[in-house]
Design an enzyme around this catalytic site. Structure first.
Site, PDB file in Angstrom:
ATOM      1  N   GLY A  78       0.826  -1.208   0.000  1.00 56.07           N
ATOM      2  CA  GLY A  78       0.000   0.000   0.000  1.00 56.07           C
ATOM      3  C   GLY A  78       0.864   1.264   0.000  1.00 56.07           C
ATOM      4  O   GLY A  78       2.094   1.184   0.002  1.00 56.07           O
ATOM      5  N   GLN A  79       0.194   2.419  -0.015  1.00 52.31           N
ATOM      6  CA  GLN A  79       0.922   3.695  -0.051  1.00 52.31           C
ATOM      7  C   GLN A  79       1.911   3.817   1.105  1.00 52.31           C
ATOM      8  O   GLN A  79       3.096   4.092   0.918  1.00 52.31           O
ATOM      9  CB  GLN A  79      -0.050   4.868   0.097  1.00 52.31           C
ATOM     10  CG  GLN A  79      -1.062   5.051  -0.984  1.00 52.31           C
ATOM     11  CD  GLN A  79      -1.700   6.427  -0.845  1.00 52.31           C
ATOM     12  OE1 GLN A  79      -1.117   7.427  -1.249  1.00 52.31           O
ATOM     13  NE2 GLN A  79      -2.893   6.484  -0.275  1.00 52.31           N
TER      14      GLN A  79
ATOM     15  N   TYR B 154     -16.448   2.018   7.615  1.00 51.08           N
ATOM     16  CA  TYR B 154     -14.977   2.086   7.637  1.00 51.08           C
ATOM     17  C   TYR B 154     -14.495   2.694   8.956  1.00 51.08           C
ATOM     18  O   TYR B 154     -13.666   2.093   9.660  1.00 51.08           O
ATOM     19  CB  TYR B 154     -14.492   2.912   6.439  1.00 51.08           C
ATOM     20  CG  TYR B 154     -13.031   3.311   6.497  1.00 51.08           C
ATOM     21  CD1 TYR B 154     -12.021   2.389   6.229  1.00 51.08           C
ATOM     22  CD2 TYR B 154     -12.659   4.617   6.819  1.00 51.08           C
ATOM     23  CE1 TYR B 154     -10.686   2.763   6.279  1.00 51.08           C
ATOM     24  CE2 TYR B 154     -11.326   4.995   6.869  1.00 51.08           C
ATOM     25  CZ  TYR B 154     -10.344   4.069   6.602  1.00 51.08           C
ATOM     26  OH  TYR B 154      -9.017   4.441   6.660  1.00 51.08           O
TER      27      TYR B 154
ATOM     28  N   TYR C 142      -8.430  -2.273   5.252  1.00 53.93           N
ATOM     29  CA  TYR C 142      -9.496  -2.248   4.244  1.00 53.93           C
ATOM     30  C   TYR C 142      -9.825  -0.772   4.087  1.00 53.93           C
ATOM     31  O   TYR C 142     -10.419  -0.163   4.976  1.00 53.93           O
ATOM     32  CB  TYR C 142     -10.701  -3.045   4.754  1.00 53.93           C
ATOM     33  CG  TYR C 142     -11.860  -3.132   3.781  1.00 53.93           C
ATOM     34  CD1 TYR C 142     -12.183  -4.343   3.167  1.00 53.93           C
ATOM     35  CD2 TYR C 142     -12.630  -2.014   3.493  1.00 53.93           C
ATOM     36  CE1 TYR C 142     -13.246  -4.421   2.283  1.00 53.93           C
ATOM     37  CE2 TYR C 142     -13.690  -2.095   2.604  1.00 53.93           C
ATOM     38  CZ  TYR C 142     -13.995  -3.292   2.005  1.00 53.93           C
ATOM     39  OH  TYR C 142     -15.064  -3.372   1.133  1.00 53.93           O
ATOM     40  N   THR C 143      -9.383  -0.159   2.977  1.00 55.17           N
ATOM     41  CA  THR C 143      -9.460   1.299   2.851  1.00 55.17           C
ATOM     42  C   THR C 143     -10.538   1.788   1.875  1.00 55.17           C
ATOM     43  O   THR C 143     -10.626   2.982   1.608  1.00 55.17           O
ATOM     44  CB  THR C 143      -8.087   1.872   2.413  1.00 55.17           C
ATOM     45  OG1 THR C 143      -7.657   1.183   1.235  1.00 55.17           O
ATOM     46  CG2 THR C 143      -7.045   1.720   3.495  1.00 55.17           C
TER      47      THR C 143
HETATM   48  N1  LIG Z   1      -5.576   6.670   2.342  1.00 53.44           N
HETATM   49  C1  LIG Z   1      -6.082   7.575   3.176  1.00 53.44           C
HETATM   50  O1  LIG Z   1      -6.512   8.653   2.767  1.00 53.44           O
HETATM   51  C2  LIG Z   1      -6.105   7.307   4.657  1.00 53.44           C
HETATM   52  C3  LIG Z   1      -6.705   8.244   5.495  1.00 53.44           C
HETATM   53  C4  LIG Z   1      -6.722   8.005   6.869  1.00 53.44           C
HETATM   54  C5  LIG Z   1      -6.141   6.846   7.381  1.00 53.44           C
HETATM   55  N2  LIG Z   1      -5.595   5.939   6.525  1.00 53.44           N
HETATM   56  C6  LIG Z   1      -5.001   4.728   7.100  1.00 53.44           C
HETATM   57  O2  LIG Z   1      -3.624   4.710   6.777  1.00 53.44           O
HETATM   58  C7  LIG Z   1      -3.182   3.359   6.645  1.00 53.44           C
HETATM   59  C8  LIG Z   1      -2.449   3.184   5.341  1.00 53.44           C
HETATM   60  O3  LIG Z   1      -3.335   3.514   4.274  1.00 53.44           O
HETATM   61  P1  LIG Z   1      -2.865   3.521   2.756  1.00 53.44           P
HETATM   62  O4  LIG Z   1      -3.368   4.772   2.164  1.00 53.44           O
HETATM   63  O5  LIG Z   1      -1.420   3.170   2.654  1.00 53.44           O
HETATM   64  O6  LIG Z   1      -3.773   2.318   2.221  1.00 53.44           O
HETATM   65  P2  LIG Z   1      -3.681   1.493   0.868  1.00 53.44           P
HETATM   66  O7  LIG Z   1      -2.756   2.132  -0.085  1.00 53.44           O
HETATM   67  O8  LIG Z   1      -5.089   1.202   0.496  1.00 53.44           O
HETATM   68  O9  LIG Z   1      -2.987   0.151   1.366  1.00 53.44           O
HETATM   69  C9  LIG Z   1      -3.613  -0.721   2.223  1.00 53.44           C
HETATM   70  C10 LIG Z   1      -2.929  -2.046   2.082  1.00 53.44           C
HETATM   71  O10 LIG Z   1      -3.542  -2.973   2.991  1.00 53.44           O
HETATM   72  C11 LIG Z   1      -3.508  -4.213   2.378  1.00 53.44           C
HETATM   73  N3  LIG Z   1      -4.459  -5.153   2.935  1.00 53.44           N
HETATM   74  C12 LIG Z   1      -5.790  -5.281   2.640  1.00 53.44           C
HETATM   75  N4  LIG Z   1      -6.308  -6.334   3.279  1.00 53.44           N
HETATM   76  C13 LIG Z   1      -5.284  -6.871   3.998  1.00 53.44           C
HETATM   77  C14 LIG Z   1      -5.187  -8.009   4.838  1.00 53.44           C
HETATM   78  N5  LIG Z   1      -6.246  -8.811   5.087  1.00 53.44           N
HETATM   79  N6  LIG Z   1      -3.978  -8.309   5.377  1.00 53.44           N
HETATM   80  C15 LIG Z   1      -2.908  -7.527   5.120  1.00 53.44           C
HETATM   81  N7  LIG Z   1      -2.941  -6.449   4.341  1.00 53.44           N
HETATM   82  C16 LIG Z   1      -4.118  -6.134   3.786  1.00 53.44           C
HETATM   83  C17 LIG Z   1      -3.791  -3.948   0.918  1.00 53.44           C
HETATM   84  O11 LIG Z   1      -3.269  -5.001   0.170  1.00 53.44           O
HETATM   85  P3  LIG Z   1      -3.958  -5.435  -1.227  1.00 53.44           P
HETATM   86  O12 LIG Z   1      -3.757  -4.279  -2.122  1.00 53.44           O
HETATM   87  O13 LIG Z   1      -3.199  -6.643  -1.606  1.00 53.44           O
HETATM   88  O14 LIG Z   1      -5.395  -5.689  -0.893  1.00 53.44           O
HETATM   89  C18 LIG Z   1      -3.056  -2.644   0.675  1.00 53.44           C
HETATM   90  O15 LIG Z   1      -1.777  -2.861   0.143  1.00 53.44           O
HETATM   91  C19 LIG Z   1      -4.436   2.493   6.790  1.00 53.44           C
HETATM   92  O16 LIG Z   1      -4.516   2.050   8.119  1.00 53.44           O
HETATM   93  C20 LIG Z   1      -5.575   3.452   6.526  1.00 53.44           C
HETATM   94  O17 LIG Z   1      -6.763   3.067   7.190  1.00 53.44           O
HETATM   95  C21 LIG Z   1      -5.547   6.148   5.178  1.00 53.44           C
END
Ligand SMILES: NC(=O)c1ccc[n+]([C@@H]2O[C@H](COP(=O)([O-])OP(=O)(O)OC[C@H]3O[C@@H](n4cnc5c(N)ncnc54)[C@H](OP(=O)(O)O)[C@@H]3O)[C@@H](O)[C@H]2O)c1
Length: 284
Positions: free
Chosen positions: A10-11, A124, A60-61
């Protein structure tokens, strides 16, 4: 320092791997190698690797999709972090877990402190809040980092969506009545590494951008930066739309600015997202 990183593709996961301090070892696992919702798998991998710290970047985003898939969201966002906290406790590892501004209902008018009352508006946010609680109940020494509006050169995010849309359309309507702080995932990665380096005490930490904007203002800046960098030939015409005019399955907080005072007191700088935006705009 031996780190076990979950959600490695992920990011945030990618940005952590790019910034790992010299001498640190990392086992970086994507969801295909480690499904955090699978307790037996979590236990087996944590016991075998025996990390000093686990960083959970997996989640799960899909905020809107979660409304119709509450069990799938809860499995990753609540059960997953709990599995990691229990496994970390068994091997004496630290855990840094990442959560979200969507634990709040957005009725606030001043930046949310870590102690502010939570009231998620959707599935979420609810599953992420339950995940925070499960982590801190199992392992009070864990650090839960709430962040918001994350963007980077990797994965899908608002910056990439805007640039992609502007390549196809001359005019765009952007929501102007939701305010928050954009956060560069690379800065968040550095902040997480700092929390481990300073051995921050357990509890919740807010981490986000150093300046608040609406989505409309953010888009406006993205296009200015993209045009100045030669990434886009021209800026699209923007019109402000209200949340009401742009309905989505999940409700989003109108105001989700997180106060960064607690983490700043540890010497961690907030995300300078303006500078990061200029750097990443040419990287995708
Ligand atoms: N993006 C935002 O704007 C935002 C805002 C607030 C908070 N956050 C939090 O910041 C954190 C990082 O977010 P991000 O933006 O990097 O998210 P992201 O790019 O959507 O990456 C999330 C990763 O989690 C993986 N994942 C999904 N199901 C999984 C499972 N069962 N076991 C292990 N990994 C799993 C996904 O893998 P697959 O691709 O293989 O499914 C994906 O690589 C998360 O906790 C998110 O809730 C994000």
């Amino acid at each position: 320092m031996k780190i076990l990183l979950t959600g490695a593709s992920g990011q945030l996961g990618r940005c952590i791997q790019d910034r790992l301090p010299e001498g640190w070892q990392i086992e970086a696992l994507g969801s295909a190698q480690l499904d955090i919702g699978n307790k037996a798998q979590v236990d087996e991998i944590v016991q075998a690797y025996k990390p000093d710290a686990i960083i959970n970047a997996g989640a799960y985003t899909a905020v809107d999709k979660a409304e119709s898939e509450p069990e799938a969201a809860a499995r990753v966002n609540t059960l997953g972090p709990e599995n990691l906290a229990l496994a970390a406790r068994d091997v004496g590892a630290r855990l840094i877990h990442v959560s979200t501004d969507y634990v709040f209902d957005g009725q606030g008018t001043t930046p949310y402190l870590e102690t502010a009352t939570t009231n998620p508006l959707g599935v979420y946010g609810k599953t992420k809040l339950d995940g925070e609680r499960a982590v801190l109940a199992a392992l009070p020494e864990a650090a839960v980092v709430r962040t918001a509006w994350v963007f980077s050169e990797y994965g899908s995010n608002f910056v990439k969506t805007m640039v992609n849309l502007a390549e196809k359309r001359d005019a765009l309507g952007i929501v102007s009545d939701q305010r928050g702080c954009p956060t560069y995932a690379g800065d968040l990665a550095n902040a997480i590494i700092s929390l481990l380096q300073v051995q921050a005490e357990g509890g919740i930490y807010h981490y986000g951008g150093d300046r608040e904007v609406s989505w409309f203002e953010f888009a406006d800046e993205i296009f200015d930066v993209a045009v100045a960098a030669g990434r886009l030939a021209k800026k699209p015409t923007l019109s402000a739309v209200t949340t009401e005019q742009y309905p989505t399955p999940a409700k989003r907080p109108a105001y989700s600015v997180l106060s960064g005072e607690k983490i700043k007191a540890l010497g961690v700088a907030l995300s300078d997202w303006d500078s990061a935006l200029k750097e990443i705009i040419v990287k995708f």
